[in-house]
Motif scaffolding. Structure first.
Motif, PDB file in Angstrom:
ATOM      1  N   TYR A   6       0.678  -1.292  -0.087  1.00 44.18           N
ATOM      2  CA  TYR A   6       0.028   0.007  -0.047  1.00 44.18           C
ATOM      3  C   TYR A   6       0.810   1.320  -0.036  1.00 44.18           C
ATOM      4  CZ  TYR A   6      -4.145  -2.792   0.975  1.00 44.18           C
ATOM      5  OH  TYR A   6      -5.316  -3.619   0.848  1.00 44.18           O
ATOM      6  N   ASP A  32      -3.480   2.393   3.134  1.00 50.45           N
ATOM      7  CA  ASP A  32      -4.666   1.149   2.728  1.00 50.45           C
ATOM      8  C   ASP A  32      -6.023   2.044   2.881  1.00 50.45           C
ATOM      9  OD1 ASP A  32      -3.220   1.096   5.294  1.00 50.45           O
ATOM     10  OD2 ASP A  32      -4.891  -0.332   6.238  1.00 50.45           O
ATOM     11  N   TYR A  35      -6.527   3.721  -0.222  1.00 50.72           N
ATOM     12  CA  TYR A  35      -6.675   2.870  -1.239  1.00 50.72           C
ATOM     13  C   TYR A  35      -8.237   2.033  -1.204  1.00 50.72           C
ATOM     14  CZ  TYR A  35      -5.993  -1.518  -4.140  1.00 50.72           C
ATOM     15  OH  TYR A  35      -6.039  -2.405  -5.027  1.00 50.72           O
ATOM     16  N   ASN A  36      -8.648   1.935  -0.014  1.00 54.66           N
ATOM     17  CA  ASN A  36     -10.114   1.369  -0.149  1.00 54.66           C
ATOM     18  C   ASN A  36     -11.305   2.405   0.016  1.00 54.66           C
ATOM     19  OD1 ASN A  36      -9.167  -1.419   0.354  1.00 54.66           O
ATOM     20  ND2 ASN A  36      -8.369  -0.836   2.500  1.00 54.66           N
TER      21      ASN A  36
END
Length: 374
Positions: A6, A32, A35-36
């Protein structure tokens, strides 16, 4: 994906810079989480900044897991380690500098964090004297256990590294381009040697060309990794002062070698001394300041020991050999000028010079030019 993946993804988002990464982490805390998050929401935050060059489609494509893992594994295949803010290898000295890098690429090893570091910097278009001084100080500081840091550039930078390598010490190169891009090519052998016995780091991934705009960013890492900055040779207006200014902002000690007042390559150093930089004529000048900073003073200056050793060798010279040696200096001198000054037969002078080369007190930097070896 792992946390490393990540971080790698975030640091390689094409079209955004450190300011945008900072904004994203301020909002979402971890890579992360970025990213999510919903792509449209993240893009709205990115596009609210002044500088960005990434479309929604580019952003979505960047999140391809297979591509991220493949690109990350290519680093390992090429002997490169990716280091991010949460990595155990991330240098503590960089954590507290303004605009600290979020990701670094490493070949070789990181320096010992318990040992002091000195950045040796200066002109790319340096004189022979400047290059020899950089090599000499790099060598003797390394012999005292000091990490030598520089930018692996032509001139002063490269010679500081070479001196440390000669001493068998540790030296760290900070690149302005991709971690696998050797620039300039003349330092290829040095690059390979440092990869084996020292370290090379860059903020840029593989294959990125060293364009001029990257070097000021590189310089903040050079000063950030160092406890002090030694300027060996610099003109009055020199890019070297970018590193000096960043070092001052970071609270680093500044050292400078004095030079002749009419020498263009020394005006920058002389001005630094006038403005309060530590005047340096011997390694002990730097060791003393490092001692005041809490580092060990070490043994007697190895540069002094080196000079004493040279004096011992000179005592073995015959009177005529001493006469030849006495007309030499750090600046290379043409063989015809040497012969004219000592008024000896050319063959005799060449014989003496060859013998002193073997003894290690004279060397021939270019054909038919001779200088003393420091």
């Amino acid at each position: 994906m792992t946390r490393d993946h990540y971080w790698y993804w975030l640091c390689n988002l094409f079209g955004i810079g450190r300011l945008t990464i900072s904004k994203l982490l301020e909002e979402y805390e971890t890579p992360d989480n970025v990213y999510n998050e919903d792509d449209d929401i993240v893009m709205s935050l990115i596009s609210s900044g002044r500088r960005y060059n990434i479309t929604l489609s580019d952003y979505v494509n960047s999140k391809n897991v297979d591509n991220i893992i493949y690109s990350y594994e290519r680093l390992n295949e090429n002997g490169i380690t990716f280091i991010h803010r949460e990595s155990s290898l991330y240098p503590e000295k960089l954590r507290n500098i303004p605009d600290a890098p979020y990701g670094l690429y490493l070949k070789g090893t990181m320096p010992d964090s318990d040992k002091p570091g000195i950045a040796i910097i200066g002109s790319r278009n340096s004189t022979h004297y400047g290059r020899e001084m950089a090599r000499c100080f790099g060598r003797e500081l390394a012999r005292n256990g000091i990490t030598i840091i520089s930018g692996l550039a032509r001139g002063i930078d490269g010679m500081g590294h070479r001196g440390a390598v000669e001493a068998g010490g540790y030296t760290l190169g900070v690149l302005g381009g991709g971690i696998d891009v050797v620039y300039p090519q003349e330092n290829y052998d040095l690059f390979i040697e440092m990869e084996k016995s020292g370290g090379i780091i860059s903020e840029s991934n593989m294959g990125i060309r060293p364009v001029p705009g990257l070097f000021p960013h590189r310089n903040r890492i050079i000063s950030g990794m160092a406890d002090g900055i030694l300027v060996v040779e610099a003109k009055e207006k020199s890019g070297t002062f970018i590193t000096v200014d960043q070092g001052l902002e970071q609270g680093k000690e500044i050292f400078a070698l004095p030079g002749r007042i009419l020498d263009e390559n020394s005006k920058g150093c002389n001005n630094l001394i006038k403005m309060g930089a530590h005047l340096v004529t011997d390694v002990s000048d730097i060791l003393e300041i490092l001692g005041e900073m809490g580092f060990s003073d070490g043994e007697k200056s190895d540069m002094e020991n080196r000079i004493f050793n040279i004096d011992d060798v000179k005592n073995l010279l015959a009177p005529t050999e001493k006469m030849v040696y006495s007309v030499l200096s750090v600046e290379p001198k043409f063989i015809d000028d040497i012969i004219a000054e000592v008024m000896l037969a050319p063959g005799e002078v060449c014989m003496y010079l060859n013998r002193m080369e073997i003894m290690g007190i004279v060397f021939e930097p270019t054909r038919n030019f001779y200088s003393v070896r420091l």
